[in-house]
Design a protein around this motif. Structure first.
Motif, short mmCIF file in Angstrom:
data_model
loop_
_atom_site.label_atom_id
_atom_site.label_comp_id
_atom_site.label_asym_id
_atom_site.label_seq_id
_atom_site.Cartn_x
_atom_site.Cartn_y
_atom_site.Cartn_z
N ALA A 1 0.82 -1.22 0.00
CA ALA A 1 0.00 0.00 0.00
C ALA A 1 0.85 1.26 0.00
O ALA A 1 0.42 2.31 -0.48
CB ALA A 1 -0.93 0.00 1.21
N SER B 1 1.13 2.36 -3.45
CA SER B 1 -0.10 2.19 -4.24
C SER B 1 -1.07 3.33 -3.97
O SER B 1 -1.03 3.96 -2.90
CB SER B 1 -0.78 0.86 -3.88
OG SER B 1 0.08 -0.23 -4.12
N LYS B 2 -1.94 3.56 -4.92
CA LYS B 2 -2.99 4.56 -4.75
C LYS B 2 -4.38 3.92 -4.75
O LYS B 2 -5.29 4.43 -4.13
CB LYS B 2 -2.94 5.59 -5.89
CG LYS B 2 -1.68 6.45 -5.89
CD LYS B 2 -1.71 7.45 -7.02
CE LYS B 2 -1.68 6.76 -8.37
NZ LYS B 2 -1.61 7.70 -9.50
N GLY C 1 -6.68 0.21 -4.46
CA GLY C 1 -6.70 -1.19 -4.04
C GLY C 1 -8.04 -1.81 -4.33
O GLY C 1 -9.08 -1.15 -4.19
N LEU D 1 -7.84 -1.61 3.65
CA LEU D 1 -7.29 -0.79 2.57
C LEU D 1 -7.69 0.67 2.73
O LEU D 1 -6.91 1.58 2.46
CB LEU D 1 -7.77 -1.32 1.21
CG LEU D 1 -7.29 -2.71 0.80
CD1 LEU D 1 -7.71 -3.01 -0.64
CD2 LEU D 1 -5.77 -2.82 0.94
N LEU E 1 -6.02 4.05 0.72
CA LEU E 1 -6.14 3.74 -0.71
C LEU E 1 -7.56 4.02 -1.20
O LEU E 1 -8.53 3.88 -0.46
CB LEU E 1 -5.82 2.27 -0.97
CG LEU E 1 -4.43 1.77 -0.59
CD1 LEU E 1 -4.20 0.38 -1.17
CD2 LEU E 1 -3.34 2.71 -1.09
N GLN E 2 -7.65 4.40 -2.46
CA GLN E 2 -8.97 4.44 -3.11
C GLN E 2 -9.40 2.98 -3.25
O GLN E 2 -8.73 2.19 -3.90
CB GLN E 2 -8.84 5.11 -4.48
CG GLN E 2 -10.16 5.22 -5.23
CD GLN E 2 -9.96 5.73 -6.64
OE1 GLN E 2 -9.03 6.49 -6.90
NE2 GLN E 2 -10.81 5.30 -7.55
N THR E 3 -10.51 2.63 -2.60
CA THR E 3 -10.82 1.21 -2.40
C THR E 3 -12.04 0.78 -3.22
O THR E 3 -13.06 1.48 -3.26
CB THR E 3 -11.07 0.93 -0.91
OG1 THR E 3 -9.92 1.36 -0.16
CG2 THR E 3 -11.30 -0.55 -0.66
N CYS F 1 -2.68 2.39 -13.61
CA CYS F 1 -2.26 1.74 -12.37
C CYS F 1 -1.38 0.53 -12.71
O CYS F 1 -1.14 0.21 -13.87
CB CYS F 1 -3.47 1.28 -11.56
SG CYS F 1 -4.49 2.62 -10.92
N THR G 1 -6.04 -1.00 -10.95
CA THR G 1 -5.69 -1.01 -9.53
C THR G 1 -4.19 -1.25 -9.36
O THR G 1 -3.54 -1.81 -10.25
CB THR G 1 -6.48 -2.08 -8.77
OG1 THR G 1 -6.13 -2.04 -7.39
CG2 THR G 1 -6.15 -3.48 -9.30
N ASP G 2 -3.68 -0.83 -8.19
CA ASP G 2 -2.27 -1.09 -7.89
C ASP G 2 -2.08 -2.32 -7.01
O ASP G 2 -0.99 -2.86 -6.92
CB ASP G 2 -1.66 0.12 -7.15
CG ASP G 2 -1.69 1.36 -8.01
OD1 ASP G 2 -1.14 1.31 -9.13
OD2 ASP G 2 -2.25 2.38 -7.57
#
Length: 871
Positions: free
Chosen positions: A144, A147-148, A150, A166, A171-173, A221, A235-236
């Protein structure tokens, strides 16, 4: 037993540890039973149920269920990093990965389960993870940090827990679910729809009916999920939470009987097909059922411990109820029994309040006499009662719907007396009412004694209120006086302490504990006495003798927020404010870069102030004629109002004028809990007065007075106390009721609960207040008059006191500010930076960290942006 029994436990999860605890308590000595524990992980047992709290600040140590010292004390031989690879059933020996062997007389397999990872091409890449152990959490945390976005694949109970993790990491989840709804096993379509809505309101995007076909390299991503319908999602990080599978390989490789879809088959004594090998928890299959909750595993552990010591033990495992109540990302969810109404002939009652985000459904038998199941989303306050109805086949009331309707006048209450001895009170530890009764019969004479004997309420703690109710009822039935002591330092209830303080004119904690208590006091009695002293005498609460009695919010005259900053809330009586004062609030907010929000109580909350900034902020507000709003105290908060007859064509009375008079009269008055008022200018009720502690609604002839409403965790519609009152009578009645509540209310008891516990309820209160049934009305009015006449703005008094101001600094031995307080900008205002954002800021990531150090130079402003750069 003549020879020492060797018991080897493979696995040290929650169930494995519970078995060890049970066996250690049941055996007579270590010479009788030698216990060896082998854990494949690098640490001893920890609480997997609360794993997501790891990202909210808890450490591995906080989650630990035991430690090496405890196992040494219990004389348990244990190994960590000791994965078992083979079982020699003939020789009754097991061998670990490093070649160490152990002999056993009885072998306990508590190997649990592992996360199921769907066979999706690309799902084995480095940032595709699972959510099961503390080591998994470390991997997630590491991923994370770079990452941005998840994605959690799986929208069940564990999937939403993982999504919460997350989100906590900033994170943008997203949640991707194959089924058409979330938690399809536990809740029905209606509940799933509302749950999705509430989860999305929290900023998590939910994608249902999505089958992931492949995880490939992304463009914006790290990865891109390609769904069967052709849509994609970038996603990352990917977190799999698509269910569990029993960790049954030791059974499979050593010819123990397994189920068709896995799981080591056990009988009612939890024995496998080898009578000397037991299986418990999520690796065990009982009557074609894998129990994925901890409570059934605990039951298996208890049965096994008894059977290992005594093969004639009659304690057996016969399955378990899978009802569950939990809070997912702050959303209350409860599921009981036949939640989907699959029973033939089942009938349902459903209540949904979409604006409030509440969904409730009960499933009853065809003759409407028995509860079969229930679904609760957004409000689980009836869960305990409904569960007891279902588990104990208690006959339903004539109108079952009253059980879930929020304002049912004749809502049935299910007390301890109505429960049979077989009723499960603590489902985590499988403690029945009969167990509690036995503990009381055995000499337990308090809740603490019963908890010590039975372990009830030491799991999730959700049964604490019911446990106390059962214990109190049992003690009372035996003629034992149930103690109402506030704590171990005072053998008095709050009401008794209030009377002592008032009658003996006691003005300090030291005087009270010297004459009527013992010891030094604690975190329960100190703030309670502080509140009583404030209610009786209304003195300055930061007087040097009273500061140690205050909680954090009262100590700093502000509400502490999650990031350690404070909020500032000036009083705006009745919601009415002049443009000049409004401008002052805006200028202060702009100068100190505070987040501003209009509250539900019709005033303005300013967030993000450091403790050392509070005096300067309040000096500017007070200079402009504003004063403290007491948002931090257990006291009168707000008096909400509509514009009333002055502006509104429907208004019949001046609701703003009445609201301002009420707020100015009772501002600063301390009570057992916070108190809210509202005044509506007509029966259209725009001020929502019937959800307040005191609600006033205008009529053509005067005012109707409502009492004990509540809109919080447990909403309660206020009771109509009196009608068509003139101004003078209205204030007189409020004086009396408020004073009576302050004197008789329990610690931290809202007026809604106070009313429900008041013997005789509304009718009794009307006799006391209107008819002066107890002959105390004169005294009640005098008490109120004495404290409203001593009002002071606590911030104004503080600013005039140099000694009090010394408290407002972040570090006692330094003038530096707390570097951990960091913000990011969102919608043109600050908000607290998440852990991931702070981390990204330290690494030079792509976020803006705002330092709130105030700079006198307007050109440099108060914001020093740090950061930038894509990773």
């Amino acid at each position: 037993m003549s020879k020492q029994l060797n018991v080897v436990v493979v696995g040290n999860g929650m169930v494995g540890h519970h078995f060890v605890e049970q066996l250690a308590n049941l055996r007579e000595s270590a010479e009788q039973v030698n216990i060896t524990v082998l854990s494949a992980e690098n640490r001893l047992a920890y609480d997997r149920v609360h794993l997501s709290e790891y990202f909210a600040g808890k450490t591995a140590q906080d989650l630990a269920l035991t430690d090496e010292s405890t196992y040494h004390d219990w004389q348990i031989d244990f190994r960590t990093n000791a994965k078992v690879t083979t079982i020699d059933r003939q020789q009754q020996q097991i061998t670990t990965e490093v070649g160490e062997t152990f002999s056993y007389d009885k072998l306990i397999l508590a190997t649990g389960s592992y996360p199921f990872v769907p066979p999706i091409p690309g799902g084995d890449q480095s940032h595709c993870l699972v959510y099961r152990t503390i080591d998994d959490l470390e991997s997630i945390k590491s991923s994370a940090s770079s990452s941005k976005v998840g994605v959690v694949i799986g929208g069940g109970l564990l999937g939403l827990e993982a999504a919460n993790a997350l989100k906590e990491l900033g994170l943008q989840t997203h949640v991707v679910e194959f089924a058409p709804q979330l938690m399809a096993v536990q809740v029905d379509t209606g509940g799933g729809r509302l749950l999705k809505s509430k989860i999305e309101e929290l900023g998590v995007q939910v994608h249902t009916s999505k089958a992931t076909q492949v995880i490939e390299k992304g463009e914006s991503c790290r990865y891109r999920l390609v769904f069967a319908d052709g849509e994609t999602l970038e996603t990352d990080l990917v977190l799999f939470s698509a269910g569990i599978r029993p960790y049954d390989n030791l059974g499979r490789e050593n010819d123990l009987t397994l189920g068709e879809r896995g799981g080591i088959v056990i009988n009612s004594q939890c024995q496998t097909s080898d009578e000397n090998i037991y299986a418990i928890g999520e690796c065990a299959l009982y009557e074609n059922m894998i129990y994925g909750l901890v409570a059934p595993g605990y039951s298996m552990a208890k049965v096994t411990a008894n059977h290992v010591l005594d093969s004639t033990s009659e304690t057996v495992f016969e399955g378990a109820d899978m009802s569950t109540k939990l809070k997912l990302m702050g959303v209350d969810v409860g599921s009981i029994g036949d939640a989907h109404a699959k029973t033939q002939g089942a009938l349902t009652y459903t209540y949904e309040n979409q604006p409030e985000g509440v969904y409730k459904k009960i499933v009853v038998s065809s003759d409407k006499t028995l509860l079969l199941g229930a679904v609760l989303v957004g409000d689980t306050s009836e869960y305990d009662s409904l569960l007891q109805y279902m588990l104990n086949a208690i006959e339903l009331p004539e109108s079952p719907e009253a059980l879930i309707l929020p304002m049912a006048a004749d809502k049935p209450m299910l007390g301890a007396d109505a429960l049979p001895d077989t009723a499960t009170i603590c489902s985590c530890l499988n403690v029945t009412k009969g167990d509690i009764v036995a503990a009381v019969d055995g000499g337990a004479c308090s809740v603490a004694d019963v908890k010590s004997c039975t372990k009830a309420s030491t799991g999730c703690g959700g049964c604490a209120a019911l446990l106390k109710d059962v214990v109190d009822k049992e003690l009372e039935s035996r003629g034992v006086e149930v103690k109402k002591d506030i704590c171990e330092h005072f053998a008095y209830s709050r009401r008794e302490l209030f009377d002592i303080v008032k009658v003996e004119k006691i003005t300090s904690f030291e005087q009270l504990i010297e004459k009527h208590g013992q010891g030094l006091g604690c975190e329960i009695c100190k703030p309670t006495v502080g509140s009583i002293l404030a209610s009786v005498w209304n003195d300055y609460i930061l007087d040097s003798s009273k500061v140690p009695l205050q909680d954090t919010n009262d100590t700093f005259l502000a509400n502490m927020q999650k990031d350690g900053t404070y909020s500032v809330v000036p009083r705006i009586p009745g919601g009415e404010i002049t443009p000049d004062k409004l401008i002052t609030i805006g200028e202060v907010a702009k100068k100190y870069n505070l987040y501003t929000k209009i509250t539900g109580g019709q005033r303005i909350d300013l967030f993000g102030a450091r403790v050392d900034q509070l005096p300067d902020i309040w000096q500017e507000l007070i200079d402009a004629g504003l004063e403290t709003g007491h948002a931090y105290g257990k006291s009168v908060r707000t008096v909400k109002s509509c514009v009333g007859s002055t502006w509104c064509r429907y208004g019949v009375q001046d609701s703003v004028g009445m609201a301002i008079d009420i707020e100015n009269r009772y501002k600063g008055v301390r009570a057992p809990h916070k108190v809210k008022f509202a005044v509506s200018g007509c029966t259209r009720e725009c001020a929502e007065a019937q959800s307040k502690d005191f609600g006033v609604i205008a009529t053509d002839k005067g005012w109707n007075l409502y009492v004990s409403g509540n809109g919080g965790m447990k909403p309660r519609h206020a009771d109509l106390f009196a009608t068509d009152l003139d101004d003078e009578t209205l204030i007189k009645y409020i004086d009396r009721i408020f004073s009576f509540y302050i004197q008789t209310g329990d610690r931290l008891q809202r007026t809604s609960v106070w009313m429900e516990n008041l013997e005789g309820g509304l009718e009794y209160l009307q006799k006391v207040i209107i008819d002066d049934h107890l002959g105390i009305c004169d005294e009640l009015e005098k008490q109120m008059a004495s404290i409203v006449g001593k009002y002071q703005c606590e911030w104004k008094t503080t600013l005039e006191n140099p000694e009090s101001l010394k408290r407002f600094r972040q570090f006692v031995n330094s003038d530096k500010t707390d570097s951990n307080i960091q913000f990011v900008t969102e919608r043109d205002q600050i908000r607290p930076a998440t852990l991931a954002e702070k981390k990204a800021g330290e690494l030079g990531g792509n976020i803006e960290i705002v330092d709130l150090t105030y700079n006198e130079s307007p050109s440099e402003s108060s914001k020093q942006a740090v950061a930038v750069m894509e990773d």
